[in-house]
Design a protein around this motif. Structure first.
Motif, PDB file in Angstrom:
ATOM      1  N   ILE A 154      34.781  27.671  25.218  1.00 20.62           N
ATOM      2  CA  ILE A 154      35.651  26.509  24.991  1.00 20.62           C
ATOM      3  C   ILE A 154      35.886  26.257  23.499  1.00 20.62           C
ATOM      4  O   ILE A 154      36.974  25.860  23.094  1.00 20.62           O
ATOM      5  CB  ILE A 154      35.080  25.251  25.698  1.00 20.62           C
ATOM      6  CG1 ILE A 154      36.102  24.123  25.719  1.00 20.62           C
ATOM      7  CG2 ILE A 154      33.797  24.778  25.015  1.00 20.62           C
ATOM      8  CD1 ILE A 154      37.291  24.329  26.576  1.00 20.62           C
ATOM      9  N   THR A 155      34.863  26.496  22.677  1.00 22.52           N
ATOM     10  CA  THR A 155      35.030  26.208  21.248  1.00 22.52           C
ATOM     11  C   THR A 155      36.219  26.978  20.679  1.00 22.52           C
ATOM     12  O   THR A 155      37.012  26.444  19.903  1.00 22.52           O
ATOM     13  CB  THR A 155      33.742  26.553  20.476  1.00 22.52           C
ATOM     14  OG1 THR A 155      32.670  25.831  21.077  1.00 22.52           O
ATOM     15  CG2 THR A 155      33.845  26.176  19.014  1.00 22.52           C
TER      16      THR A 155
ATOM     17  N   PRO B 187      21.617  21.410  19.295  1.00 22.90           N
ATOM     18  CA  PRO B 187      21.134  20.495  18.268  1.00 22.90           C
ATOM     19  C   PRO B 187      20.833  21.280  16.995  1.00 22.90           C
ATOM     20  O   PRO B 187      20.426  22.439  17.058  1.00 22.90           O
ATOM     21  CB  PRO B 187      19.833  19.950  18.866  1.00 22.90           C
ATOM     22  CG  PRO B 187      19.923  20.205  20.337  1.00 22.90           C
ATOM     23  CD  PRO B 187      20.743  21.445  20.480  1.00 22.90           C
TER      24      PRO B 187
ATOM     25  N   TRP C 100      29.981  18.100  21.928  1.00 27.56           N
ATOM     26  CA  TRP C 100      30.953  18.086  23.018  1.00 27.56           C
ATOM     27  C   TRP C 100      30.608  19.202  23.978  1.00 27.56           C
ATOM     28  O   TRP C 100      29.606  19.898  23.785  1.00 27.56           O
ATOM     29  CB  TRP C 100      32.384  18.160  22.490  1.00 27.56           C
ATOM     30  CG  TRP C 100      32.724  19.365  21.636  1.00 27.56           C
ATOM     31  CD1 TRP C 100      32.266  19.651  20.383  1.00 27.56           C
ATOM     32  CD2 TRP C 100      33.608  20.436  21.992  1.00 27.56           C
ATOM     33  NE1 TRP C 100      32.821  20.834  19.936  1.00 27.56           N
ATOM     34  CE2 TRP C 100      33.640  21.337  20.905  1.00 27.56           C
ATOM     35  CE3 TRP C 100      34.388  20.715  23.126  1.00 27.56           C
ATOM     36  CZ2 TRP C 100      34.413  22.510  20.919  1.00 27.56           C
ATOM     37  CZ3 TRP C 100      35.160  21.876  23.124  1.00 27.56           C
ATOM     38  CH2 TRP C 100      35.163  22.750  22.032  1.00 27.56           C
TER      39      TRP C 100
ATOM     40  N   ASP D 212      22.829  15.977  29.339  1.00 28.58           N
ATOM     41  CA  ASP D 212      21.998  16.069  28.134  1.00 28.58           C
ATOM     42  C   ASP D 212      21.104  14.830  28.003  1.00 28.58           C
ATOM     43  O   ASP D 212      21.449  13.755  28.484  1.00 28.58           O
ATOM     44  CB  ASP D 212      22.878  16.128  26.873  1.00 28.58           C
ATOM     45  CG  ASP D 212      23.474  17.505  26.638  1.00 28.58           C
ATOM     46  OD1 ASP D 212      23.137  18.447  27.378  1.00 28.58           O
ATOM     47  OD2 ASP D 212      24.305  17.638  25.715  1.00 28.58           O
TER      48      ASP D 212
ATOM     49  N   VAL E 181      21.315  14.302  19.922  1.00 27.97           N
ATOM     50  CA  VAL E 181      21.268  14.968  21.216  1.00 27.97           C
ATOM     51  C   VAL E 181      20.036  15.854  21.236  1.00 27.97           C
ATOM     52  O   VAL E 181      19.784  16.607  20.290  1.00 27.97           O
ATOM     53  CB  VAL E 181      22.557  15.787  21.434  1.00 27.97           C
ATOM     54  CG1 VAL E 181      22.488  16.543  22.753  1.00 27.97           C
ATOM     55  CG2 VAL E 181      23.774  14.862  21.408  1.00 27.97           C
TER      56      VAL E 181
HETATM   57  C1  6R9 Z   1      31.192  22.993  22.804  1.00 30.01           C
HETATM   58  C2  6R9 Z   1      30.106  23.606  23.632  1.00 30.01           C
HETATM   59  C3  6R9 Z   1      27.726  22.168  25.935  1.00 30.01           C
HETATM   60  C4  6R9 Z   1      26.271  21.824  25.631  1.00 30.01           C
HETATM   61  C5  6R9 Z   1      26.033  20.357  25.517  1.00 30.01           C
HETATM   62  C6  6R9 Z   1      24.787  20.317  24.650  1.00 30.01           C
HETATM   63  C7  6R9 Z   1      25.025  21.454  23.669  1.00 30.01           C
HETATM   64  C8  6R9 Z   1      26.940  21.178  22.041  1.00 30.01           C
HETATM   65  C9  6R9 Z   1      25.988  20.049  20.438  1.00 30.01           C
HETATM   66  C10 6R9 Z   1      25.037  20.252  21.470  1.00 30.01           C
HETATM   67  C11 6R9 Z   1      23.452  19.076  20.279  1.00 30.01           C
HETATM   68  C12 6R9 Z   1      25.561  19.325  19.269  1.00 30.01           C
HETATM   69  N1  6R9 Z   1      25.664  20.970  22.438  1.00 30.01           N
HETATM   70  N2  6R9 Z   1      27.143  20.636  20.824  1.00 30.01           N
HETATM   71  N3  6R9 Z   1      23.778  19.765  21.382  1.00 30.01           N
HETATM   72  N4  6R9 Z   1      24.286  18.851  19.249  1.00 30.01           N
HETATM   73  N5  6R9 Z   1      26.379  19.105  18.220  1.00 30.01           N
HETATM   74  O1  6R9 Z   1      29.118  24.080  23.117  1.00 30.01           O
HETATM   75  O2  6R9 Z   1      30.318  23.581  24.987  1.00 30.01           O
HETATM   76  O3  6R9 Z   1      29.241  25.666  25.932  1.00 30.01           O
HETATM   77  O4  6R9 Z   1      29.933  23.716  27.413  1.00 30.01           O
HETATM   78  O5  6R9 Z   1      27.934  23.575  25.890  1.00 30.01           O
HETATM   79  O6  6R9 Z   1      25.901  22.351  24.345  1.00 30.01           O
HETATM   80  O7  6R9 Z   1      23.656  20.591  25.416  1.00 30.01           O
HETATM   81  O8  6R9 Z   1      25.845  19.785  26.795  1.00 30.01           O
HETATM   82  P1  6R9 Z   1      29.379  24.200  26.112  1.00 30.01           P
END
Ligand code: 6R9
Length: 659
Positions: free
Chosen positions: A316-317, A395, A420, A512, A524
């Motif tokens: 998705i990114t 994280p 996200w 999360d 998170v």
């Molecule tokens: C965009 C993406 C989602 C899961 C999300 C969480 C982890 C993503 C994060 C983060 C801590 C952040 N996650 N960004 N945890 N800080 N800035 O990665 O989508 O592959 O669906 O993963 O990634 O656990 O629930 P996706």
């Protein structure tokens, strides 16, 4: 407060160091009025018109949000638009046809630049070809390509004719491809003969062939010839060469199909904790508005920037922040094929230097690797073009955050830690770099208009500092509309746990865990499953890992629980070190001491196992479940989802030597 070098104010608080956005950044930021938070709050949901205004609509919408059928929300539903028009045609019309749209850096040092005009021509030709070969509006086209320009071209060609795409990450297996095509009833596939992996030719078409054999439906296939003579291939029935098609449709244009804002733009499969992968459905209008807005407000992308999100479009990114967001804003998006350490560990910095990249966005897993390799690699390059850094995916603890800011950002770039998910479509929690102070280790406040809350089991807000579940209380434009062909599972997975349908109170559950501080900043902690129970205490793996990663010389850590013979749970820590630091007694002691002082003796790891790398999924997330099986001496399941399966054997061998 200390004013450092006139760049702004840094302060130390009980929750650690905070960094105010540098003055020079604020002055030029796309969004710098602190009133934006209040404006979105008081004017919700109409505030989201600010996002929709970044797009060109064929027919304007009248209703911003229709919530009559919650949780199946509809955004800008009576408006019409085309995503490919928004990413291409309108930039040609505004006189930017010769502006670079994509700068591609191939694995073998190849480089290609597509101006907006070049991209427009190729997307149109391919759209004409797809249509001629039978693709109609609403047919799902599966795209199984590595990071070559034909991947975004195929996506935009689909968007042009109103055919939703389903991109399957090129590294996934034939089985994974077949499962996804079957679930989406997809009868069209765009793939390639193969690609280079660390210099070797790797056969992609044979995987695609195996998937086709497994499928009941007939599949019409387009094959991009990536390898030429390095890997000859033959085309069978219903298979066409991409370049032949381009010749056949040379110069043709296709009018962009006007889509309803709620029509599906694409499908993206993501794995759930159990069972079949979930086909996350994204809309055309709300999704595009949300990715364009966050590219503008969070990543501060400007049309004249060279912007680089070093992710893979197969996740998705890459969809949101390599393709749709930056192209909707008419900027130059860099796309690279390969890995950060080939041909050498300065590959990324060489690309930043040569392209004078302004904004750089990557994942914590990459940042921890850079830190491990040492600061000489970035140090040898001129990275002064960088204005803003971003991170996403996991994280990030304060040490790598600070390292990133210091060694890549030269100490004066804001860093946005963006939280996200595939399901949220676009960024939902992050600081706004032109407004909000940064706190290393915390993603930041919810974006304006996003009602993210950390709640307890009963759904009540937890007190600052307490751990709870990360939920979102109001809808937002980029949110998933449903799971493909499975409304029920959509409700069950994301809405059931914290919603009260009887009182029409809907709350999205992210899966999360998180913590919120007194300023409303959200940290998170990880997935709900990432918890170890020691003597009845629930310890979050990420907190322990972050304490370990604070020890000097530690690059990356993962902890899991191991059931001991007495029925207790012991903590096993897997650790990789920075180059130049060995895995001796001293560092073991530092790790244990750090954990003890940050969390308590309960969390002190029983064993510390050193490994050159941690096992990671292909999207860069640590596979803790596998490490847990290793610690417990269990049979290991399928390791094909791993990017580095070979490391598992090494870890198993190492476990015997651990103390
Ligand atoms: C965009 C993406 C989602 C899961 C999300 C969480 C982890 C993503 C994060 C983060 C801590 C952040 N996650 N960004 N945890 N800080 N800035 O990665 O989508 O592959 O669906 O993963 O990634 O656990 O629930 P996706």
């Amino acid at each position: 407060m200390v004013d450092r070098n006139g760049w702004g104010r840094d302060a130390s608080t009980s929750s650690g160091t905070t960094h105010a956005p540098p003055e020079s950044f604020v002055e030029q930021a796309n969004v710098s009025d602190p009133g934006v938070h209040d404006e979105f709050e008081t004017n919700w949901p109409d505030c989201w018109e600010r996002a929709a205004a970044l797009l060109s609509w064929d027919e304007p919408y009248e209703t911003v949000l229709a919530d009559g059928d919650a949780p199946f929300y509809r955004w800008f539903a009576d408006g019409r638009l085309n995503a490919s028009y928004n990413c291409l045609d309108r930039h040609l019309e505004s006189g930017r046809k010769n502006h670079a749209a994509i700068r591609w850096e191939g694995k073998r040092g190849e480089r290609r630049t597509y101006t907006y005009r070049d991209l427009y021509v190729e997307v149109n030709e391919f759209a004409a070809a797809l249509r001629d070969r039978g693709v109609e509006e609403d047919d799902v086209v599966t795209i199984y390509l590595p990071m070559i320009p034909e991947l975004p071209i195929a996506m935009l060609a689909c968007a042009r004719i109103g055919a939703p795409h389903s991109v399957v990450f090129a590294g996934l297996s034939a089985d994974a491809l077949a499962t996804r095509m079957d679930a989406a009833d997809s009868e069209y596939l765009v793939t390639c003969d193969g690609y280079y992996r660390r210099g070797d030719a790797f056969n992609q078409k044979s995987k695609a062939d195996n998937a086709r054999i497994a499928l009941e439906q007939d599949v019409r296939t387009v094959v991009v010839d990536r390898l030429g003579d390095d890997l000859p291939h033959v085309l069978g029935d219903d298979e066409w060469d991409y370049h032949d098609l381009r010749d056949e449709f040379a110069g043709e244009t296709v009018a962009p199909v006007s889509r309803g804002a709620e029509d599906m733009l694409f499908l993206m499969y993501t794995s759930g904790t159990t069972g079949e992968p979930k086909g996350v459905v994204h809309s055309t209008g709300g999704y595009l508005a949300h990715v364009a807005w966050t590219s503008h407000a969070v990543l501060d992308v400007k049309p004249d920037d060279t912007y680089w999100c070093a992710a893979d479009i197969g996740w998705i990114t890459g969809h949101s922040y390599i393709v749709y967001g930056p192209l909707a804003l008419g900027t130059t998006t860099v796309m690279y094929e390969g890995t950060p350490d080939y041909p050498d560990r300065d590959r990324l910095w060489e690309i930043v230097d040569r392209n004078a990249v302004d904004v750089f966005y990557t994942a914590p897993t990459a940042i921890r690797a850079f830190m491990k390799w040492g600061s000489d690699y970035p140090g040898d390059h001129d990275l002064s073009s960088l204005r803003l850094l971003g991170t996403v995916g996991e994280p990030i603890s304060p040490r790598p955050w600070n390292w990133y800011r210091e060694h890549i950002g030269g100490g004066d770039c804001p860093v946005v830690d963006t939280w996200w998910q595939t399901e949220t479509g676009a960024v939902t929690i992050s600081t706004l770099p032109g407004i909000d102070a940064m706190k290393p280790g915390s993603a930041g406040p919810p974006l304006p208009g996003i009602d993210a809350r950390v709640v307890d089991e009963a759904g009540d807000d937890v007190a600052p500092g307490e751990t709870g579940y990360l939920t979102i209380g109001r809808p937002w434009p980029g949110m998933a509309r449903t799971l493909y062909d499975n409304d029920e599972r959509f409700v069950a997975e994301y809405w059931r746990r914290f919603s009260e349908p009887a009182s029409d109170d809907w709350r999205y559950f992210s899966g999360d865990t998180a913590r919120v501080d007194e300023d409303g900043y959200i940290t998170v902690l990880g997935r709900v499953d990432d918890v170890i129970s020691v003597s009845g205490h629930r310890l979050g793996t990420v907190e322990i890992e972050s304490a370990i990663a604070d020890a000097d010389g530690v690059a990356e850590a993962a902890v899991v629980g191991r059931s001991s013979e007495t029925g207790e749970t012991d903590i096993y820590a897997y650790v990789s070190t920075e180059s130049g630091h060995d895995s001796g007694r001293e560092i073991r002691r530092a790790i244990r001491d750090n954990v003890e002082s940050a969390i308590g003796p309960l969390a002190r790891p029983e064993a510390v196992i050193f490994t050159p790398e941690l096992p990671k999924t292909r999207s860069g997330k640590i596979m803790r479940r596998l490490l847990e099986d290793v610690a417990n001496g269990e049979e290991l399941g399928d390791t094909s989802a791993l990017r580095n399966p070979e490391i598992v054997g090494e870890i198993q061998a190492e476990i015997g030597d651990a103390d």
